[in-house]
Design a protein around this motif. Structure first.
Motif, mmCIF file in Angstrom:
data_model
loop_
_atom_site.group_PDB
_atom_site.id
_atom_site.type_symbol
_atom_site.label_atom_id
_atom_site.label_comp_id
_atom_site.label_asym_id
_atom_site.label_seq_id
_atom_site.Cartn_x
_atom_site.Cartn_y
_atom_site.Cartn_z
ATOM 1 N N MET A 25 0.896 -1.257 -0.005
ATOM 2 C CA MET A 25 0.071 0.069 0.077
ATOM 3 C C MET A 25 0.828 1.069 0.082
ATOM 4 S SD MET A 25 -3.011 1.426 -0.260
ATOM 5 C CE MET A 25 -4.003 0.072 -0.229
ATOM 6 N N PHE A 26 1.866 1.247 0.817
ATOM 7 C CA PHE A 26 2.898 2.369 0.813
ATOM 8 C C PHE A 26 3.692 2.500 -0.373
ATOM 9 C CE2 PHE A 26 7.163 3.719 2.394
ATOM 10 C CZ PHE A 26 6.859 5.162 2.357
ATOM 11 N N LEU A 75 9.750 13.250 -3.320
ATOM 12 C CA LEU A 75 8.753 12.184 -3.074
ATOM 13 C C LEU A 75 9.335 10.953 -4.176
ATOM 14 C CD1 LEU A 75 5.252 14.096 -3.324
ATOM 15 C CD2 LEU A 75 6.659 12.991 -1.272
ATOM 16 N N TYR A 76 10.163 11.388 -5.126
ATOM 17 C CA TYR A 76 10.888 10.171 -5.897
ATOM 18 C C TYR A 76 11.705 9.288 -4.831
ATOM 19 C CZ TYR A 76 13.605 7.440 -9.141
ATOM 20 O OH TYR A 76 13.993 6.457 -9.896
ATOM 21 N N LEU A 81 12.581 4.346 -1.527
ATOM 22 C CA LEU A 81 12.425 3.706 -0.269
ATOM 23 C C LEU A 81 11.356 2.549 -0.182
ATOM 24 C CD1 LEU A 81 13.658 3.298 2.586
ATOM 25 C CD2 LEU A 81 12.226 5.076 3.176
ATOM 26 N N SER A 82 10.345 3.118 -0.544
ATOM 27 C CA SER A 82 9.112 2.190 -0.371
ATOM 28 C C SER A 82 9.293 0.938 -1.437
ATOM 29 C CB SER A 82 7.824 2.945 -0.866
ATOM 30 O OG SER A 82 7.732 3.284 -2.238
ATOM 31 N N ALA A 83 9.772 1.290 -2.521
ATOM 32 C CA ALA A 83 10.125 -0.075 -3.416
ATOM 33 C C ALA A 83 11.239 -0.969 -2.660
ATOM 34 C CB ALA A 83 10.644 0.593 -4.845
ATOM 35 N N LEU A 97 14.126 -4.378 -8.995
ATOM 36 C CA LEU A 97 14.126 -3.236 -8.320
ATOM 37 C C LEU A 97 14.853 -1.923 -9.073
ATOM 38 C CD1 LEU A 97 15.310 -4.026 -4.632
ATOM 39 C CD2 LEU A 97 13.001 -2.998 -5.204
ATOM 40 N N LEU A 98 15.683 -2.519 -9.851
ATOM 41 C CA LEU A 98 16.182 -1.228 -10.815
ATOM 42 C C LEU A 98 15.125 -0.952 -11.699
ATOM 43 C CD1 LEU A 98 18.512 0.647 -11.334
ATOM 44 C CD2 LEU A 98 19.473 -1.444 -12.947
ATOM 45 N N ALA A 99 14.571 -1.598 -12.356
ATOM 46 C CA ALA A 99 13.727 -1.608 -13.300
ATOM 47 C C ALA A 99 12.460 -0.693 -12.648
ATOM 48 C CB ALA A 99 12.843 -2.753 -13.986
ATOM 49 N N ILE A 100 11.776 -0.939 -11.525
ATOM 50 C CA ILE A 100 10.876 -0.256 -10.729
ATOM 51 C C ILE A 100 11.607 1.082 -10.668
ATOM 52 C CG2 ILE A 100 9.612 -0.020 -8.604
ATOM 53 C CD1 ILE A 100 8.642 -2.225 -10.170
#
Length: 133
Positions: A25-26, A75-76, A81-83, A97-100
Motif C-alpha cells: 500500500m505504501f 517524493l521520488y 525507499l518504499s520499493a 528493483l532497478l526497473a521499478i
C-alpha cells in the motif's frame, strides 16, 4: 470439560502477509503520487514554460516546474525507499528493483510498473496464504 478456544494470536505467516500488504500500500500510494507529479511536470509545466508564446503562461510554467520538480524529486526518493522495503519483503531481484526505480523517471511508465509490481506482490501474498493452510 473445557472447550478449546481458537487462538487469536497472529501466526508468523499472518504477520508476514500483513507486513507485505502494508508495504504494498505504501509503495502504491507513492507510485501514484510520483507518477501524477511527473506527468503534470512533463506534460503541463514544461510545455507551458518552453513552448508558450505568452510570457504570463511561461511564468506559470516556470513556477509549476519549480514546485512540481522539487516535490517530484523528494517524493521520488520516498518511492525508492518504499520499493526497496517492499522488494525486501517479497525478495525481488536487484534487476526488478532497478526497473521499478527507473520507471519512476518516465511519465506514464510508473503507472505500468506499479501495476506489474502489484500483480507480482499479490501472487506472492496468495502463495504465502496458501502455504499457511
Amino acid at each position: 470439560m473445557t472447550e478449546q478456544q481458537p487462538s487469536t494470536e497472529p501466526t508468523a505467516a499472518n504477520a508476514q502477509v500483513e507486513g507485505v500488504k502494508k508495504a504494498l500500500m505504501f509503495y502504491r500510494v507513492m507510485a501514484y503520487i510520483v507518477g501524477v507529479l511527473l506527468v503534470l511536470l512533463v506534460l503541463v509545466g514544461m510545455p507551458l514554460k518552453y513552448l508558450s508564446p505568452d510570457p504570463y503562461l511561461q511564468q506559470i510554467g516556470a513556477g509549476m516546474n519549480t514546485y512540481l520538480g522539487v516535490g517530484h524529486g523528494w517524493l521520488y526518493a520516498v518511492l525508492l525507499l518504499s520499493a526497496y522495503l517492499l522488494g525486501r519483503r517479497v525478495q525481488w531481484s536487484w534487476k526488478w528493483l532497478l526497473a521499478i526505480a527507473l520507471a519512476g523517471t518516465v511519465p506514464i511508465l510508473s503507472f505500468v510498473a506499479e501495476r506489474k509490481a502489484t500483480q507480482n506482490v499479490k501472487q506472492h501474498i496468495a502463495h504465502l496464504e496458501s502455504a499457511e493452510r
